[in-house]
Design an enzyme around this catalytic site. Sequence first.
Site, PDB file in Angstrom:
ATOM      1  N   ASP A  94       3.494  17.050 -17.593  1.00 16.73           N
ATOM      2  CA  ASP A  94       4.794  17.577 -18.015  1.00 16.73           C
ATOM      3  C   ASP A  94       5.080  17.264 -19.480  1.00 16.73           C
ATOM      4  O   ASP A  94       4.472  16.369 -20.072  1.00 16.73           O
ATOM      5  CB  ASP A  94       5.921  17.017 -17.126  1.00 16.73           C
ATOM      6  CG  ASP A  94       6.066  15.495 -17.224  1.00 16.73           C
ATOM      7  OD1 ASP A  94       5.033  14.801 -17.254  1.00 16.73           O
ATOM      8  OD2 ASP A  94       7.208  15.015 -17.293  1.00 16.73           O
ATOM      9  N   GLU A 105       6.389  12.544 -15.746  1.00 19.74           N
ATOM     10  CA  GLU A 105       6.322  11.292 -16.515  1.00 19.74           C
ATOM     11  C   GLU A 105       7.530  11.162 -17.431  1.00 19.74           C
ATOM     12  O   GLU A 105       8.107  10.089 -17.577  1.00 19.74           O
ATOM     13  CB  GLU A 105       5.026  11.258 -17.342  1.00 19.74           C
ATOM     14  CG  GLU A 105       4.743   9.918 -18.006  1.00 19.74           C
ATOM     15  CD  GLU A 105       5.338   9.755 -19.398  1.00 19.74           C
ATOM     16  OE1 GLU A 105       5.319   8.643 -19.923  1.00 19.74           O
ATOM     17  OE2 GLU A 105       5.853  10.743 -19.971  1.00 19.74           O
TER      18      GLU A 105
HETATM   19 ZN   LIG Z   1       3.778  11.161 -22.888  1.00 19.48          ZN
END
Ligand SMILES: [Zn+2]
Length: 376
Positions: free
Chosen positions: A78, A138
């Site tokens: 992401d 993340e």
């Molecule tokens: Zn990163």
Amino acid sequence: MSVKETLAQLVAIDSVSSQSNVEIVDYLAQHSEAIGFQVKRFPYADDKGVEKVNLIAIAGTEFSGEPSVELALVGHTDTVPYDPNWAEALSLTRREGKLYGRGACDTKAFIAATLSAVKLIDWKNLRRPLALVFTADEEIGLIGAKRLAKARAIHPRYAIVGEPTSLHPMRAGKGYCLAEITIKGREAHSAYPALGSSAVFGAARLIAAIEELAKTLETEQHAAFDPAFTTLNVGLVKGGTAKNVVAGECRFTLEWRPIPGQDPKHLLNLLDEAIEAEKKRDPEFVCEVDAARADEGFETPPSSRLVTMLEELTGQHSGTVAFGTEAAQMTQLGAEAVVLGPGDIRVAHRTGEFVPVEELERCVGILQESIRALCL
Ligand SMILES: [Zn+2]
């Protein structure tokens, strides 16, 4: 396909954390399988019901129980959002030795380098298992990696976590913790303050006590960091409704970054003591603490084979990072972890994010050498 072409394809797939990462995971699964990996998807619905997938690709072992691997290369799929007016966001553009695009540095460059590095492996020579770990979410709190850690999805002996460090190996990182604190008072006309109880005055006293806690935290030091102790910040304060109303509510955020080895809840315990002291002083003091995040730090000893190997391969002494990474979850899974990747964290997350071509290409070599040393 060159590493730059792979990066261009990865950047072209919009994978902002708010939307599903299925498209980029499908791409990574296809390419990993074509190279010779076995893949396994770990799907889940995020808190808005959007489908997210963590992907693990392994070679040299099977998916049964908690597969043990010698080395895991870890990258998050992401990205942070991008300004719709940034024309290059999804179209990798080269200028003066730099490649521009959303995720070009954080962290698709590392993923592209990983795919390029594993393509050249002669699998007949693989003696110890290798894994590629591609995570979701993340950027919004290490959510994908936390799920993998909780599921004990894999047991890596060593892990290289691909965050932009300008190819500098980072063997330790501080954690990240966040709490929202709400003080409840009682509203009254400000001409008659005794009829109410001011949440703003209550919050001010607690914030003053928290400032003292910052000094307490400075007594526990970790020499590898600068600053060498757990830091804290009260970044937002919001309270009251009007200048002539005794404030009925006041909220503030408390953020802290614990040094590795310190329980992330250590400051929460100190905060509880400060709240109890305030209650003794003022029986009307009402306070709620919503501890939203308590991510611990990580540390791999300087003598670890992974650290010394990456120091040799990069020609740089290992350092530490002040931002949160998935290295903490890899450590929970049993790995000795190092954060390393092309690009500079200071240009990540902004319009005009880029990775230097030279670092991208050098990363391929570093990962190839790492695989060769640990798995072949
Ligand atoms: Zn990163």
